[in-house]
Enzyme design. Structure first.
Site, PDB file in Angstrom:
ATOM      1  N   LYS A 115      -3.219  39.529  -8.515  1.00  0.00           N
ATOM      2  CA  LYS A 115      -2.337  38.606  -7.789  1.00  0.00           C
ATOM      3  C   LYS A 115      -0.998  38.444  -8.495  1.00  0.00           C
ATOM      4  CE  LYS A 115      -5.363  36.509  -4.562  1.00  0.00           C
ATOM      5  NZ  LYS A 115      -5.894  35.386  -3.828  1.00  0.00           N
ATOM      6  N   LYS A 197     -10.216  46.758  -1.006  1.00  0.00           N
ATOM      7  CA  LYS A 197     -10.987  45.727  -0.317  1.00  0.00           C
ATOM      8  C   LYS A 197     -10.332  45.291   0.994  1.00  0.00           C
ATOM      9  CE  LYS A 197     -10.851  41.239  -1.374  1.00  0.00           C
ATOM     10  NZ  LYS A 197     -11.072  39.842  -1.797  1.00  0.00           N
ATOM     11  N   LYS A 200      -7.746  39.417   3.839  1.00  0.00           N
ATOM     12  CA  LYS A 200      -7.030  38.714   4.896  1.00  0.00           C
ATOM     13  C   LYS A 200      -5.537  38.612   4.600  1.00  0.00           C
ATOM     14  CE  LYS A 200      -9.343  34.452   3.659  1.00  0.00           C
ATOM     15  NZ  LYS A 200      -8.948  33.877   2.371  1.00  0.00           N
TER      16      LYS A 200
HETATM   17  P1  ATP Z   1      -7.357  36.942  -0.202  1.00  0.00           P
HETATM   18  O1  ATP Z   1      -7.424  38.318   0.346  1.00  0.00           O
HETATM   19  O2  ATP Z   1      -6.345  36.058   0.472  1.00  0.00           O
HETATM   20  O3  ATP Z   1      -7.337  36.873  -1.690  1.00  0.00           O
HETATM   21  P2  ATP Z   1     -10.140  36.748   0.135  1.00  0.00           P
HETATM   22  O4  ATP Z   1     -10.554  36.982   1.543  1.00  0.00           O
HETATM   23  O5  ATP Z   1     -10.348  37.817  -0.848  1.00  0.00           O
HETATM   24  O6  ATP Z   1      -8.666  36.252   0.211  1.00  0.00           O
HETATM   25  P3  ATP Z   1     -11.587  34.231   0.046  1.00  0.00           P
HETATM   26  O7  ATP Z   1     -11.192  33.891   1.405  1.00  0.00           O
HETATM   27  O8  ATP Z   1     -11.492  33.091  -0.855  1.00  0.00           O
HETATM   28  O9  ATP Z   1     -10.773  35.445  -0.536  1.00  0.00           O
HETATM   29  O10 ATP Z   1     -13.052  34.822   0.036  1.00  0.00           O
HETATM   30  C1  ATP Z   1     -14.125  34.109   0.537  1.00  0.00           C
HETATM   31  C2  ATP Z   1     -15.398  34.855   0.309  1.00  0.00           C
HETATM   32  O11 ATP Z   1     -15.384  36.101   1.014  1.00  0.00           O
HETATM   33  C3  ATP Z   1     -15.655  35.200  -1.165  1.00  0.00           C
HETATM   34  O12 ATP Z   1     -17.010  34.990  -1.459  1.00  0.00           O
HETATM   35  C4  ATP Z   1     -15.329  36.657  -1.259  1.00  0.00           C
HETATM   36  O13 ATP Z   1     -16.053  37.294  -2.271  1.00  0.00           O
HETATM   37  C5  ATP Z   1     -15.747  37.147   0.113  1.00  0.00           C
HETATM   38  N1  ATP Z   1     -14.980  38.336   0.505  1.00  0.00           N
HETATM   39  C6  ATP Z   1     -13.656  38.433   0.673  1.00  0.00           C
HETATM   40  N2  ATP Z   1     -13.300  39.669   1.055  1.00  0.00           N
HETATM   41  C7  ATP Z   1     -14.452  40.400   1.123  1.00  0.00           C
HETATM   42  C8  ATP Z   1     -14.768  41.759   1.460  1.00  0.00           C
HETATM   43  N3  ATP Z   1     -13.825  42.613   1.800  1.00  0.00           N
HETATM   44  N4  ATP Z   1     -16.064  42.154   1.423  1.00  0.00           N
HETATM   45  C9  ATP Z   1     -17.048  41.273   1.079  1.00  0.00           C
HETATM   46  N5  ATP Z   1     -16.822  39.984   0.751  1.00  0.00           N
HETATM   47  C10 ATP Z   1     -15.552  39.539   0.769  1.00  0.00           C
END
Ligand code: ATP
Ligand code: LTN
Length: 333
Positions: A115, A197, A200
């Site tokens: 980040k 990954k 969002k």
């Molecule tokens: P950002 O991309 O904005 O950092 P994020 O989607 O990675 O956000 P969170 O919204 O806080 O982060 O994630 C919420 C949950 O979803 C966490 O448990 C994270 O591990 C899971 N998660 C996020 N992206 C994935 C993915 N691509 N595959 C599986 N689990 C995910």
């Protein structure tokens, strides 16, 4: 709350619309666990400030996240669905735990490194101490199990280390939590760049499926999904990351194994497989979307859930915080 049941805590940031990755990696498991555990599912709004937010959008996305929790089947009477900023103990415990966390530990966090690169103009203190607040979230509720995607495993390890360190100094205080990471959907990858990954906050919308994407958009995104050279539908993360990701999505949605998926699609073409996966995703998301739009239209209902659960969470959290304050030597009344 059933005193005999173990405790689950997890949180999702209202930092954007949720993706299929969030759903398969985390949210779907929340629902599966609600019968066997006492569950706290939090909208972790305070964490989002580590990256600049538009205030109006943040508020709206916080409601949207609660509406999605409900739409995914989380029962508001059996789960404590609440907002992090409504329970001041999170910030209070975070301060204390920060004094038991080393700069070296925080510097090793890969999410901080990623980040900081992505937001080079805003490498703030909150971004650095983010995992301490996450540890406070978890430890306040004496959590046994934390459902998360694999990207959060390192943060959970840190929370465990902080808990053990504190317990070693002051005697048993915190429960040392275990991660709960799903088998096939621990890390759903981007549809266009399957070596990274699905996120969002990605700038290319073709990389992710949003839980609120309409059917035609979902099908188009799957149609365009990057596949690999060759033509066999076989699982091989290194050589076939695109197809492997689709196999994981399909296996996870159908609660089956990768082997079963490979057997089902033996001899079939990539194009056909992509459409079947797309259809399966649409079928799963359609009822969630329908409920989501009903819930999001009723803000006063959502407010009532937030208010009621803030009190329930606060009561539990306050008990732990008091214990911590006593142990470190504060005067507590
Ligand atoms: P950002 O991309 O904005 O950092 P994020 O989607 O990675 O956000 P969170 O919204 O806080 O982060 O994630 C919420 C949950 O979803 C966490 O448990 C994270 O591990 C899971 N998660 C996020 N992206 C994935 C993915 N691509 N595959 C599986 N689990 C995910
Ligand atoms: N850091 C997590 C969100 C998060 C969380 C938590 C997850 C904040 N506090 C407590 C589980 C338990 C993320 O970025 N996905």
């Amino acid at each position: 709350m059933d005193e005999n049941k173990k405790i689950i805590f997890s949180g999702i940031q209202p930092s954007g619309s949720l993706t299929l990755g969030n759903y398969l990696g985390a949210l779907r498991n929340f629902g599966k666990l609600q019968d066997s555990y006492n569950c706290y599912y939090c909208v972790v709004d305070m964490h989002t400030l580590t990256v600049r937010q538009n205030p109006e959008e943040l508020r709206e996305r916080s409601y949207a996240l609660l509406a999605l929790y409900l739409a995914c089947g989380l029962d508001p009477d059996r789960n404590v669905l609440f907002m992090q900023s409504h329970v001041p103990c999170h910030a209070e415990l975070s301060w204390v735990l920060g004094c038991y966390t080393y700069i070296g530990e925080l510097s090793r966090m890969t999410q901080f490194k990623d980040k900081s690169q992505r937001h080079a103009d805003n490498i703030n203190g909150g971004l650095f101490t983010y995992p301490v607040l996450m540890a406070a979230d978890i430890l306040l509720y004496k959590t046994d199990l934390v459902p998360i995607g694999v990207d959060q495993k390192q943060h959970l390890e840190l929370a465990r280390n902080i808990a053990e360190r504190f317990n070693n100094i002051y005697g048993d205080t915190f429960v040392v939590p275990e991660p709960f990471i799903p088998k096939h959907s621990a890390k759903i990858m981007s549809l266009q760049e399957p070596e990274k990954k699905m996120s969002k906050s990605d700038s290319n919308a073709n990389n992710f499926i949003l839980l609120t994407d309409p059917k035609d958009v979902i099908m188009k995104k799957f149609k365009r999904a990057v596949t690999d050279s060759g033509c066999e539908i076989v699982y091989n993360e290194e050589e076939k990351p695109g197809i492997s990701n689709l196999i994981n999505i399909y296996a996870s949605i159908n609660d089956t194994s990768r082997e079963a998926v490979m057997a089902e699609f033996e001899g079939k073409r990539y194009g056909d497989f992509k459409m079947v996966v797309g259809e399966a995703v649409c079928e799963t998301l359609a009822p969630i979307q329908e409920k989501y739009y009903q819930y999001i239209a009723d803000k006063s209902y959502l407010d009532s859930i937030f208010k009621k659960n803030a009190e329930i969470a606060d009561e539990h959290a306050r008990r732990t915080l008091k214990e911590v304050y006593e142990k470190v030597g504060f005067i507590v009344y």
